[in-house]
Scaffold this active site. Structure first.
Site, PDB file in Angstrom:
ATOM      1  CB  VAL A   6       4.998  -4.069   6.749  1.00  0.00           C
ATOM      2  CG1 VAL A   6       5.896  -2.917   6.914  1.00  0.00           C
ATOM      3  CG2 VAL A   6       5.807  -5.215   6.510  1.00  0.00           C
ATOM      4  CB  CYS A   7       2.982  -0.368  10.775  1.00  0.00           C
ATOM      5  SG  CYS A   7       3.736  -0.899  12.386  1.00  0.00           S
ATOM      6  N   GLY A   8       5.398   1.108  10.316  1.00  0.00           N
ATOM      7  CA  GLY A   8       6.594   1.915  10.862  1.00  0.00           C
ATOM      8  C   GLY A   8       7.252   1.260  11.646  1.00  0.00           C
TER       9      GLY A   8
END
Lengths: 91, 162
Positions: A6-8
């Site tokens: 997960v990243c932004g």
């Protein structure tokens, strides 16, 4: 084994993390799918995942999910990712 | 396209002096705008992402991958490169201070994957990374990247005996 990185935004850091998590799985000889997700879709993706990999900043935003959330400090360090996955995967 | 080919002179600032992380990200944005990859708006979007989500783009010691999501502000895929004369704090507990900011723009979720794979290899090698951080021209940065791409790097994670 399903892992969500997960990243932004879902195009940058999570892609690097996904690539290195795949290397880690190969090194551990574990079968698994790694998917990159942005923070907006992460909670949905985490519902069907075993493990969520993310940074300390985003772990709080991911919040409570059934998947195990693992915080990675250095996304480019395959050794760190391997060690942390190894501790979480029952074999 | 290789990493070096993605970094024309307009995309690279070496040993730059900035006051804070905001200026460092603005410089990375400038490199994307000047090579025609994004509009100014993308720079604002990168800064907004940091305001919204914190310094999660600081993903390795001394290294930040500045980016936002695919949007109308992205004209084509592109990278920019900002190495700093003096490192700046982004507020990352694990990986501050930052000496290298790479800006990334992608029009979709696929077109930049090849270059990201190359970048992952470069970032995994501490010796190469140190060399890149002290490079003082765009030509230097490209020549180091080309050398690594041709397999002359010190080591890679795959052959470190894991």
């Amino acid at each position: 084994m399903k892992i969500v990185a997960v990243c932004g935004m879902g195009i940058g850091t999570s892609v690097l993390l996904k690539m290195n998590a795949e290397k880690a799985l190969r090194a551990m000889d574990v079968d698994g799918d790694v998917e990159a997700a942005d923070i907006g879709t992460a909670r949905g993706a985490a519902r069907t995942a075993d493990i969520v990999l993310t940074s300390a900043e985003l772990a709080e935003e991911v919040g409570e999910v059934s998947a195990k959330v693992i915080v990675i400090n250095n996304f480019t360090d395959v050794n760190e990712i391997t060690e942390k996955l190894d501790q979480s995967i029952e074999r | 396209m290789t990493l070096a080919e993605q970094l024309p002179d307009a995309a690279v600032a070496t040993r730059a002096t900035v006051r804070d992380w905001r200026e460092a990200v603005q410089l990375a944005g400038r490199g994307l705008v000047d090579q025609g990859a994004t509009t100014e708006r993308y720079t604002d979007e990168m800064l907004q992402a940091l305001d919204d989500h914190g310094p999660y783009i600081v993903i390795a010691p001394g290294f930040a991958l500045a980016h936002s999501r695919p949007s109308e502000a992205v004209l084509r895929a592109g990278l920019s490169w900002v190495s700093l004369a003096e490192p700046v704090e982004f507020g990352s507990e694990a990986n501050d201070p930052v000496s290298l900011v790479i800006g990334l723009a992608a029009p979709d979720h696929q077109s930049h994957l090849e270059v990201m794979a190359e970048l992952a290899g470069v970032l995994a090698d501490d010796a190469v990374l140190a060399e890149l951080m002290s490079a003082d021209s765009a030509a230097d940065v490209r020549s180091i990247l080309n050398r690594v791409a041709h397999g002359d790097a010190a080591s890679t994670p795959e052959d470190s005996g894991m």
